[in-house]
Design an enzyme around this catalytic site. Structure first.
Site, PDB file in Angstrom:
ATOM      1  N   ASP A   1       0.837  -1.199   0.000  1.00  0.00           N
ATOM      2  CA  ASP A   1       0.000   0.000   0.000  1.00  0.00           C
ATOM      3  C   ASP A   1       0.873   1.250   0.000  1.00  0.00           C
ATOM      4  O   ASP A   1       1.865   1.325   0.739  1.00  0.00           O
ATOM      5  CB  ASP A   1      -0.880  -0.030   1.260  1.00  0.00           C
ATOM      6  CG  ASP A   1      -2.052   0.912   1.126  1.00  0.00           C
ATOM      7  OD1 ASP A   1      -3.195   0.415   1.055  1.00  0.00           O
ATOM      8  OD2 ASP A   1      -1.829   2.140   1.084  1.00  0.00           O
TER       9      ASP A   1
ATOM     10  N   ASN B   1      -6.764   7.562   0.950  1.00  0.00           N
ATOM     11  CA  ASN B   1      -6.009   6.829  -0.078  1.00  0.00           C
ATOM     12  C   ASN B   1      -5.413   7.773  -1.121  1.00  0.00           C
ATOM     13  O   ASN B   1      -4.210   7.711  -1.420  1.00  0.00           O
ATOM     14  CB  ASN B   1      -6.936   5.817  -0.761  1.00  0.00           C
ATOM     15  CG  ASN B   1      -6.188   4.882  -1.684  1.00  0.00           C
ATOM     16  OD1 ASN B   1      -5.129   4.367  -1.329  1.00  0.00           O
ATOM     17  ND2 ASN B   1      -6.726   4.664  -2.869  1.00  0.00           N
TER      18      ASN B   1
ATOM     19  N   THR C   1      -7.586  13.947 -13.678  1.00  0.00           N
ATOM     20  CA  THR C   1      -8.896  13.723 -14.279  1.00  0.00           C
ATOM     21  C   THR C   1      -9.545  15.020 -14.740  1.00  0.00           C
ATOM     22  O   THR C   1      -9.297  16.091 -14.166  1.00  0.00           O
ATOM     23  CB  THR C   1      -9.832  13.059 -13.241  1.00  0.00           C
ATOM     24  OG1 THR C   1     -11.167  13.045 -13.733  1.00  0.00           O
ATOM     25  CG2 THR C   1      -9.851  13.828 -11.920  1.00  0.00           C
TER      26      THR C   1
ATOM     27  N   TYR D   1     -13.928  13.179  -5.124  1.00  0.00           N
ATOM     28  CA  TYR D   1     -12.959  12.508  -5.998  1.00  0.00           C
ATOM     29  C   TYR D   1     -12.127  13.535  -6.771  1.00  0.00           C
ATOM     30  O   TYR D   1     -10.893  13.519  -6.740  1.00  0.00           O
ATOM     31  CB  TYR D   1     -13.696  11.565  -6.974  1.00  0.00           C
ATOM     32  CG  TYR D   1     -12.850  11.141  -8.141  1.00  0.00           C
ATOM     33  CD1 TYR D   1     -11.747  10.320  -7.951  1.00  0.00           C
ATOM     34  CD2 TYR D   1     -13.112  11.597  -9.434  1.00  0.00           C
ATOM     35  CE1 TYR D   1     -10.933   9.945  -9.018  1.00  0.00           C
ATOM     36  CE2 TYR D   1     -12.318  11.235 -10.498  1.00  0.00           C
ATOM     37  CZ  TYR D   1     -11.224  10.418 -10.287  1.00  0.00           C
ATOM     38  OH  TYR D   1     -10.423  10.073 -11.339  1.00  0.00           O
TER      39      TYR D   1
ATOM     40  N   GLY E   1     -24.457  15.084  -9.796  1.00  0.00           N
ATOM     41  CA  GLY E   1     -23.037  15.393  -9.980  1.00  0.00           C
ATOM     42  C   GLY E   1     -22.515  15.228 -11.392  1.00  0.00           C
ATOM     43  O   GLY E   1     -21.302  15.249 -11.609  1.00  0.00           O
TER      44      GLY E   1
HETATM   45  N1  UFG Z   1     -24.419   7.116 -17.731  1.00  0.00           N
HETATM   46  C1  UFG Z   1     -25.697   6.691 -18.031  1.00  0.00           C
HETATM   47  N2  UFG Z   1     -26.043   5.438 -17.636  1.00  0.00           N
HETATM   48  C2  UFG Z   1     -25.215   4.618 -16.943  1.00  0.00           C
HETATM   49  C3  UFG Z   1     -23.915   5.070 -16.643  1.00  0.00           C
HETATM   50  C4  UFG Z   1     -23.547   6.349 -17.059  1.00  0.00           C
HETATM   51  O1  UFG Z   1     -26.493   7.388 -18.641  1.00  0.00           O
HETATM   52  O2  UFG Z   1     -25.619   3.501 -16.596  1.00  0.00           O
HETATM   53  C5  UFG Z   1     -24.033   8.464 -18.190  1.00  0.00           C
HETATM   54  C6  UFG Z   1     -23.581   9.344 -17.057  1.00  0.00           C
HETATM   55  O3  UFG Z   1     -24.668   9.970 -16.445  1.00  0.00           O
HETATM   56  C7  UFG Z   1     -22.645  10.298 -17.782  1.00  0.00           C
HETATM   57  C8  UFG Z   1     -22.051   9.431 -18.915  1.00  0.00           C
HETATM   58  O4  UFG Z   1     -22.924   8.328 -19.038  1.00  0.00           O
HETATM   59  O5  UFG Z   1     -23.377  11.317 -18.350  1.00  0.00           O
HETATM   60  C9  UFG Z   1     -20.657   8.926 -18.598  1.00  0.00           C
HETATM   61  O6  UFG Z   1     -20.684   8.325 -17.327  1.00  0.00           O
HETATM   62  P1  UFG Z   1     -19.455   7.471 -16.744  1.00  0.00           P
HETATM   63  O7  UFG Z   1     -19.860   7.014 -15.383  1.00  0.00           O
HETATM   64  O8  UFG Z   1     -19.041   6.428 -17.722  1.00  0.00           O
HETATM   65  O9  UFG Z   1     -18.271   8.518 -16.671  1.00  0.00           O
HETATM   66  P2  UFG Z   1     -18.180   9.953 -15.978  1.00  0.00           P
HETATM   67  O10 UFG Z   1     -18.197  10.970 -17.085  1.00  0.00           O
HETATM   68  O11 UFG Z   1     -19.182  10.101 -14.907  1.00  0.00           O
HETATM   69  O12 UFG Z   1     -16.780   9.897 -15.235  1.00  0.00           O
HETATM   70  C10 UFG Z   1     -15.608   9.424 -15.863  1.00  0.00           C
HETATM   71  C11 UFG Z   1     -14.730   8.752 -14.820  1.00  0.00           C
HETATM   72  C12 UFG Z   1     -14.244   9.750 -13.823  1.00  0.00           C
HETATM   73  C13 UFG Z   1     -13.604  10.915 -14.531  1.00  0.00           C
HETATM   74  C14 UFG Z   1     -14.517  11.500 -15.555  1.00  0.00           C
HETATM   75  C15 UFG Z   1     -13.806  12.561 -16.319  1.00  0.00           C
HETATM   76  O13 UFG Z   1     -15.464   7.742 -14.157  1.00  0.00           O
HETATM   77  O14 UFG Z   1     -13.309   9.127 -12.985  1.00  0.00           O
HETATM   78  O15 UFG Z   1     -14.928  10.483 -16.453  1.00  0.00           O
HETATM   79  O16 UFG Z   1     -14.567  13.000 -17.398  1.00  0.00           O
HETATM   80  F1  UFG Z   1     -13.304  11.867 -13.629  1.00  0.00           F
END
Ligand code: UFG
Length: 333
Positions: free
Chosen positions: A51, A92, A117, A141, A292
Site C-alpha cells: 500500500d 487513499n 482527471t 474525488y 453530480g
Molecule cells: N451514464 C448513463 N447510464 C449509466 C452510466 C452512465 O447514462 O448507466 C451516463 C452518465 O450519467 C454520464 C455518462 O454516461 O453522463 C458517462 O458516465 P461514466 O460514469 O461512464 O463517466 P463519468 O463521465 O461520470 O466519469 C468518468 C470517470 C471519472 C472521470 C470522468 C472525467 O469515471 O473518474 O470520467 O470526465 F473523472
C-alpha cells in the site's frame, strides 16, 4: 533499462500503461494493494503487493529497485462513492500520494507522472476545456485529484520535483490485441454497462437524464481509448527524461495536460454505436439525472500534442466500443 515504479499498475489504465512501458524498453515494477486491481492483469512485469500509505514498505521498495521515475495510478476513482465516503478518498488518494512523494524525495527519485482527471474542472461553462481554466471540482474525488496536483506543483517549485499531471477524460476501450480490458467491480462506467446490457448480463441500460442542454438532451463526454492514454504516459515520461538532459537536472518542473480526442458523444450516441458494433438491439430505459454529472466534458488536448507529440491512434467511437466488446466476449465477462 530504466526502472519505473507503477503504483496502481494492476488497474485498468495502469495495466495498459505497463504494456506500453515494456514495449518502449522500460522496466516497470507494479505496486498494487489489489483492492481494485487484478494480479492477472500484470503479465511479464514484477508486481509487489502493498500500500502506498505504508512508508516503511515504500522505503524498502525504493532501496531495492532504485527507481528512475514513478507513474502513479493508485487511487479510488468512483465519484459517487467519494460523495458518500469522502474520508476514504482523502486517505487513499491524498494521504497516499503524500507518502509516495515523500518517499520519492527521501530516495532521490524526482520524476513523476500522475493520473489526474477532467473532474478537476467541475461543471465548467466552457465547451472545450483547456488546462488553465479554473478548477472547481464538484465531488470529493475530483477534489482529491486537484489536491495532489497542487502538492506536485508546490513540491516542484520548492524541492526540484519534475511532475506531469495527465487529466484523463473518459477512458474506455481495451487493448487492441485483446490482452487486457476493463474490469471494475462494481461497474459504473457507461460503455461497459451498455455492453453488459448487449450481452444480456443486465436487463437494460439506463440513460441518466434526457433534459440536459445538449442537442439530444443526454450528457456529452469525450471517450478516449485506453491504449492512447497508455501511449501518453510513455511520452510524458520521455518528456521528463528529456528535461534532465536539457537542464542541469536540478530544476523543478510541473505541468498538466488534458487527454481526450476533442470530440464529444452523447449517451444516446454511445448507445447507438454499441447497437451497431454488437448487432444487438438491447433495451434502453430513460431515468432521472445522476447527481453530480456535468452536461458536457470535452478536451482541448493541444498542449499534449504540442509538448510531447501525442496523437490518438483510436479516436473513432465504434473502434473504442468494438475493442471493449471483443475483450468482454473473449473473457466471458
Ligand atoms: N451514464 C448513463 N447510464 C449509466 C452510466 C452512465 O447514462 O448507466 C451516463 C452518465 O450519467 C454520464 C455518462 O454516461 O453522463 C458517462 O458516465 P461514466 O460514469 O461512464 O463517466 P463519468 O463521465 O461520470 O466519469 C468518468 C470517470 C471519472 C472521470 C470522468 C472525467 O469515471 O473518474 O470520467 O470526465 F473523472
Amino acid at each position: 533499462m530504466k526502472k519505473i515504479l507503477v503504483p496502481g499498475g494492476a488497474g485498468f489504465i495502469g495495466s495498459h500503461t505497463v504494456l506500453a512501458l515494456q514495449a518502449a524498453g522500460y522496466e516497470p515494477v507494479v505496486l498494487d494493494n489489489l483492492s481494485n486491481g487484478h494480479r492477472d492483469a500484470v503479465t511479464g512485469a514484477t508486481i509487489e503487493t502493498g500500500d502506498i500509505r505504508d512508508r516503511h514498505f515504500l522505503d524498502q521498495l525504493f532501496e531495492k529497485y532504485c527507481f528512475e521515475a514513478v507513474i502513479h495510478f493508485a487511487a479510488f476513482i468512483e465519484a459517487g462513492e467519494s460523495v458518500r465516503d469522502p474520508m476514504k478518498f482523502y486517505d487513499n488518494n491524498v494521504a497516499g500520494s503524500l507518502a509516495l512523494i515523500q518517499a520519492m524525495l527521501r530516495h532521490g527519485t524526482r520524476k513523476i507522472v500522475f493520473s489526474s482527471t477532467a473532474a478537476v474542472y467541475g461543471d465548467s461553462a466552457d465547451t472545450m476545456l483547456t488546462e488553465d481554466l479554473p478548477k472547481h471540482p464538484i465531488n470529493p474525488y475530483g477534489q482529491t485529484k486537484w489536491a495532489v496536483e497542487c502538492m506536485l506543483r508546490d513540491t516542484a517549485a520548492a524541492n526540484g520535483l519534475q511532475a506531469i499531471a495527465l487529466r484523463y477524460f473518459n477512458a474506455a476501450g481495451a487493448d487492441p490485441e485483446g490482452r487486457l480490458g476493463e474490469r471494475h467491480d462494481p461497474e459504473t462506467h457507461l460503455i461497459p454497462l451498455i455492453l453488459q446490457a448487449a450481452a444480456g448480463i443486465r436487463p437494460a441500460i439506463s440513460i441518466f437524464g434526457t433534459d440536459y442542454p445538449t442537442p439530444d438532451g443526454t450528457c456529452i463526454r469525450d471517450y478516449i481509448h485506453v491504449t492512447d492514454l497508455a501511449d501518453a504516459h510513455v511520452r510524458a515520461l520521455g518528456h521528463l527524461f528529456s528535461l534532465t538532459e536539457k537542464t542541469d537536472g536540478g530544476n523543478g518542473f510541473y505541468n498538466a495536460f488534458n487527454l481526450g480526442n476533442g470530440t464529444g458523444f452523447s449517451v444516446r450516441q454511445v448507445v447507438e454505436a454499441a447497437k451497431k458494433v454488437t448487432g444487438i438491439d438491447f433495451t434502453v430505459k430513460e431515468e432521472e439525472r445522476r447527481p453530480g454529472d456535468p452536461a458536457r466534458l470535452v478536451a482541448n488536448a493541444e498542449r499534449a500534442r504540442q509538448t510531447f507529440g501525442w496523437q490518438p491512434c483510436y479516436p473513432e467511437l465504434e473502434i473504442i466500443v468494438a475493442h471493449a466488446w471483443r475483450y468482454m466476449k473473449e473473457n466471458q465477462l
